[in-house]
Design a protein around this motif. Structure first.
Motif, PDB file in Angstrom:
ATOM      1  N   GLY A  34      33.112 -47.426 -30.118  1.00 57.66           N
ATOM      2  CA  GLY A  34      31.863 -47.471 -30.134  1.00 57.66           C
ATOM      3  C   GLY A  34      31.175 -46.758 -28.805  1.00 57.66           C
ATOM      4  O   GLY A  34      29.735 -47.109 -28.521  1.00 57.66           O
ATOM      5  N   THR A  35      31.853 -46.150 -28.099  1.00 57.96           N
ATOM      6  CA  THR A  35      31.297 -45.297 -27.002  1.00 57.96           C
ATOM      7  C   THR A  35      31.659 -44.154 -26.914  1.00 57.96           C
ATOM      8  O   THR A  35      32.616 -43.572 -27.658  1.00 57.96           O
ATOM      9  N   TYR A  36      31.297 -43.650 -25.856  1.00 60.74           N
ATOM     10  CA  TYR A  36      31.726 -42.072 -25.457  1.00 60.74           C
ATOM     11  C   TYR A  36      33.055 -41.966 -24.739  1.00 60.74           C
ATOM     12  O   TYR A  36      33.577 -42.720 -23.995  1.00 60.74           O
ATOM     13  N   TYR A  37      33.882 -40.573 -24.780  1.00 62.14           N
ATOM     14  CA  TYR A  37      34.849 -40.445 -23.658  1.00 62.14           C
ATOM     15  C   TYR A  37      34.618 -38.949 -23.262  1.00 62.14           C
ATOM     16  O   TYR A  37      33.976 -38.229 -23.947  1.00 62.14           O
ATOM     17  N   SER A  38      34.768 -38.812 -21.929  1.00 68.28           N
ATOM     18  CA  SER A  38      34.799 -37.507 -21.381  1.00 68.28           C
ATOM     19  C   SER A  38      36.046 -37.243 -20.609  1.00 68.28           C
ATOM     20  O   SER A  38      36.358 -38.159 -19.663  1.00 68.28           O
ATOM     21  N   ILE A  39      36.575 -36.330 -20.725  1.00 68.46           N
ATOM     22  CA  ILE A  39      38.096 -36.070 -20.124  1.00 68.46           C
ATOM     23  C   ILE A  39      37.986 -34.758 -19.757  1.00 68.46           C
ATOM     24  O   ILE A  39      37.971 -33.711 -20.364  1.00 68.46           O
ATOM     25  N   LYS A  40      38.468 -34.439 -18.587  1.00 68.31           N
ATOM     26  CA  LYS A  40      38.853 -33.238 -17.857  1.00 68.31           C
ATOM     27  C   LYS A  40      40.087 -33.217 -17.175  1.00 68.31           C
ATOM     28  O   LYS A  40      40.387 -34.282 -16.471  1.00 68.31           O
ATOM     29  N   TYR A  41      40.892 -31.932 -17.386  1.00 70.73           N
ATOM     30  CA  TYR A  41      42.231 -32.050 -16.706  1.00 70.73           C
ATOM     31  C   TYR A  41      42.527 -30.426 -16.655  1.00 70.73           C
ATOM     32  O   TYR A  41      42.125 -29.612 -17.214  1.00 70.73           O
ATOM     33  N   SER A  61      43.145 -47.286 -30.974  1.00 68.02           N
ATOM     34  CA  SER A  61      42.099 -47.996 -31.570  1.00 68.02           C
ATOM     35  C   SER A  61      42.664 -48.778 -32.707  1.00 68.02           C
ATOM     36  O   SER A  61      42.185 -49.716 -32.858  1.00 68.02           O
ATOM     37  N   ARG A  62      43.614 -48.511 -33.358  1.00 69.15           N
ATOM     38  CA  ARG A  62      44.137 -49.334 -34.305  1.00 69.15           C
ATOM     39  C   ARG A  62      45.026 -50.598 -33.794  1.00 69.15           C
ATOM     40  O   ARG A  62      45.300 -51.437 -34.471  1.00 69.15           O
ATOM     41  N   ILE A  63      44.727 -50.650 -32.598  1.00 69.23           N
ATOM     42  CA  ILE A  63      45.543 -51.795 -31.534  1.00 69.23           C
ATOM     43  C   ILE A  63      44.435 -52.729 -31.524  1.00 69.23           C
ATOM     44  O   ILE A  63      44.406 -53.758 -31.503  1.00 69.23           O
ATOM     45  N   PHE A  64      43.315 -52.034 -30.659  1.00 68.28           N
ATOM     46  CA  PHE A  64      42.568 -52.916 -29.975  1.00 68.28           C
ATOM     47  C   PHE A  64      40.974 -53.032 -30.426  1.00 68.28           C
ATOM     48  O   PHE A  64      40.134 -53.832 -29.857  1.00 68.28           O
ATOM     49  N   SER A  65      40.663 -52.194 -31.425  1.00 63.05           N
ATOM     50  CA  SER A  65      39.282 -52.334 -32.240  1.00 63.05           C
ATOM     51  C   SER A  65      39.141 -53.117 -32.847  1.00 63.05           C
ATOM     52  O   SER A  65      39.773 -53.355 -34.158  1.00 63.05           O
ATOM     53  N   HIS A  66      38.258 -54.280 -32.795  1.00 60.20           N
ATOM     54  CA  HIS A  66      37.750 -55.394 -33.407  1.00 60.20           C
ATOM     55  C   HIS A  66      36.888 -54.922 -34.572  1.00 60.20           C
ATOM     56  O   HIS A  66      36.789 -55.871 -35.520  1.00 60.20           O
ATOM     57  N   TYR A  67      36.369 -53.939 -34.533  1.00 53.28           N
ATOM     58  CA  TYR A  67      35.715 -53.267 -35.737  1.00 53.28           C
ATOM     59  C   TYR A  67      36.459 -52.847 -36.678  1.00 53.28           C
ATOM     60  O   TYR A  67      36.018 -52.576 -37.963  1.00 53.28           O
ATOM     61  N   ASP A  68      37.723 -52.463 -36.470  1.00 55.75           N
ATOM     62  CA  ASP A  68      38.816 -51.830 -37.392  1.00 55.75           C
ATOM     63  C   ASP A  68      39.663 -53.304 -38.226  1.00 55.75           C
ATOM     64  O   ASP A  68      40.191 -53.797 -37.423  1.00 55.75           O
ATOM     65  N   GLU A  70      41.935 -53.175 -40.079  1.00 61.75           N
ATOM     66  CA  GLU A  70      43.339 -53.060 -40.088  1.00 61.75           C
ATOM     67  C   GLU A  70      43.949 -52.990 -38.655  1.00 61.75           C
ATOM     68  O   GLU A  70      45.238 -52.872 -38.494  1.00 61.75           O
ATOM     69  N   ALA A  71      43.063 -53.180 -37.610  1.00 61.97           N
ATOM     70  CA  ALA A  71      43.737 -53.206 -36.216  1.00 61.97           C
ATOM     71  C   ALA A  71      44.353 -54.429 -35.800  1.00 61.97           C
ATOM     72  O   ALA A  71      44.119 -55.548 -36.419  1.00 61.97           O
ATOM     73  N   THR A  72      45.313 -54.287 -34.998  1.00 60.06           N
ATOM     74  CA  THR A  72      46.285 -55.325 -34.639  1.00 60.06           C
ATOM     75  C   THR A  72      45.388 -56.496 -34.379  1.00 60.06           C
ATOM     76  O   THR A  72      45.666 -57.903 -34.890  1.00 60.06           O
ATOM     77  N   ILE A  73      44.501 -56.321 -33.327  1.00 62.16           N
ATOM     78  CA  ILE A  73      43.518 -57.532 -33.022  1.00 62.16           C
ATOM     79  C   ILE A  73      42.870 -57.889 -34.044  1.00 62.16           C
ATOM     80  O   ILE A  73      42.720 -59.255 -34.127  1.00 62.16           O
ATOM     81  N   SER A  74      42.347 -57.397 -35.259  1.00 60.38           N
ATOM     82  CA  SER A  74      41.726 -57.982 -36.239  1.00 60.38           C
ATOM     83  C   SER A  74      42.716 -58.925 -37.080  1.00 60.38           C
ATOM     84  O   SER A  74      42.229 -59.843 -37.493  1.00 60.38           O
ATOM     85  N   LYS A  75      43.833 -58.385 -37.032  1.00 61.17           N
ATOM     86  CA  LYS A  75      44.997 -59.300 -38.100  1.00 61.17           C
ATOM     87  C   LYS A  75      45.263 -60.584 -37.179  1.00 61.17           C
ATOM     88  O   LYS A  75      45.486 -61.643 -37.873  1.00 61.17           O
ATOM     89  N   VAL A  76      45.390 -60.196 -35.750  1.00 62.00           N
ATOM     90  CA  VAL A  76      45.499 -61.522 -34.986  1.00 62.00           C
ATOM     91  C   VAL A  76      44.163 -62.645 -35.292  1.00 62.00           C
ATOM     92  O   VAL A  76      44.604 -63.962 -35.376  1.00 62.00           O
TER      93      VAL A  76
END
Length: 331
Positions: A34-41, A61-68, A70-76
């Motif tokens: 739900g926020t931006y990312y900016s990556i330079k390398y 995101s499929r681990i930590f996003s409580h908005y998903d 099916e994410a692991t955290i949602s299942k917990v």
């Protein structure tokens, strides 16, 4: 010139051709959590890794996003059996450690309180002392633990929200991902949590700005600029996320112990640490603790530097910074 010499020269030219890949600095941008990312390398062969980065971000995101759902955290949270990934376990255990260090100021179980006060995915509720006491029954980091690969809760209605630590940890993991791809110089910024390694495209140490605590989100005047050299930084503040009701301002930082929004002079806490997971969580904890308690705890954490913006008795903004932080400021 005989054939063997010609063959040898040909092999040398082929070998050289295979090793003339030129490095190139790449900039990738997008959204996550739900926020931006900016990556330079600096890509060793000039390859744009955005597709790979997005795949890795979606995996996390499929681990930590409580908005998903099916994410692991949602299942917990829904008490659905789920195999916990190593990343989930690492983040959970570090959150538990920081909760203990901060005496509960950092608490990943405080989501129900945060939402009820109007700073979560659910509608704001009418808060009373009785309502707060009721919600506190399903909050408290000491009421939830990891045992034999499972999350055990004292109350099945308890939930966890890793938003205040997972963004920083994701920065760390994306940095590790880039290093595995051969990128030695990079900067990862996810919603203001930053990991910086090496140098930028001008062969200078990465410079990261610290925003002044101004309520207008479109003003980006800086309070300071930091030379971030192989370190991580996170900033947390109350000045953009708040609401007013009955003439009183309610900040989005909720004290997990009292159950109420914090009421103190600290406006912004910037933390430098060796990893962004640590910086992210402590920045949140310091906004709960306030200036003086935050300073005392920061002194106990090896390698940690802090930059606090606070309001004095006259309402004027002042700065406290640790000695090491001052040494990193761009002159």
């Amino acid at each position: 010139m005989n054939q063997r010499i010609l063959l040898l020269i040909g092999l040398i030219l082929i070998f050289q051709a295979c090793n003339t890949g030129t490095t190139k600095y790449i900039a990738n941008n997008g959204t996550i959590y739900g926020t931006y990312y900016s990556i330079k390398y600096e890509s060793p062969n000039g390859d744009d890794l955005q597709t790979n980065i997005d795949e890795e971000l979606q995996r996390l995101s499929r681990i930590f996003s409580h908005y998903d759902k099916e994410a692991t955290i949602s299942k917990v949270n829904n008490n659905t059996p789920v195999e916990l990934e190593p990343e989930f376990v690492t983040c959970f255990l570090r959150a538990e450690e920081i909760s203990k260090i901060t005496n509960g100021a950092f608490d990943i179980t405080a989501g129900p309180l945060i939402s009820a006060w109007g700073f979560g995915p659910e509608d704001r509720q009418k808060m009373t002392n009785e309502k707060v006491d009721s919600l506190k029954q399903i909050c408290g980091y000491e009421k939830i633990k990891l045992e034999n690969g499972r999350i055990l809760k004292e109350n099945p209605h308890m939930t966890i929200n890793m938003s205040a630590i997972a963004k920083g940890y994701t920065c760390d993991l994306i940095g590790e991902f880039l290093q595995k791809k051969g990128c030695l110089n990079y900067m990862v910024d996810i919603g203001g949590e930053v990991v910086a390694k090496g140098v930028n495209d001008k062969n200078k140490v990465w410079t990261i700005g610290i925003r002044k605590p101004i309520e207008n989100p479109f003003e980006n005047e800086l309070s300071a600029a930091l030379m971030l050299n192989n370190r991580s930084m996170a900033t947390s503040g109350n000045y953009l996320n708040f609401y007013e009701e009955d003439g009183k301002k309610y900040a989005h930082t909720i004290d997990p112990i009292s159950g109420y929004p914090v009421q103190h002079s600290l406006l912004s806490a910037s933390v430098v640490a060796n990893d962004c997971m640590t910086a992210d969580a402590f920045a949140t904890a310091f906004m709960v603790l306030g200036k003086d308690a935050g300073i005392e705890i920061a002194r106990l954490v090896p390698g940690m530097e802090i930059y606090f913006i606070y309001a004095d008795d006259n309402g004027e903004n002042q700065v406290y910074m640790s000695e090491g932080f001052g040494e990193m400021l761009r002159k």
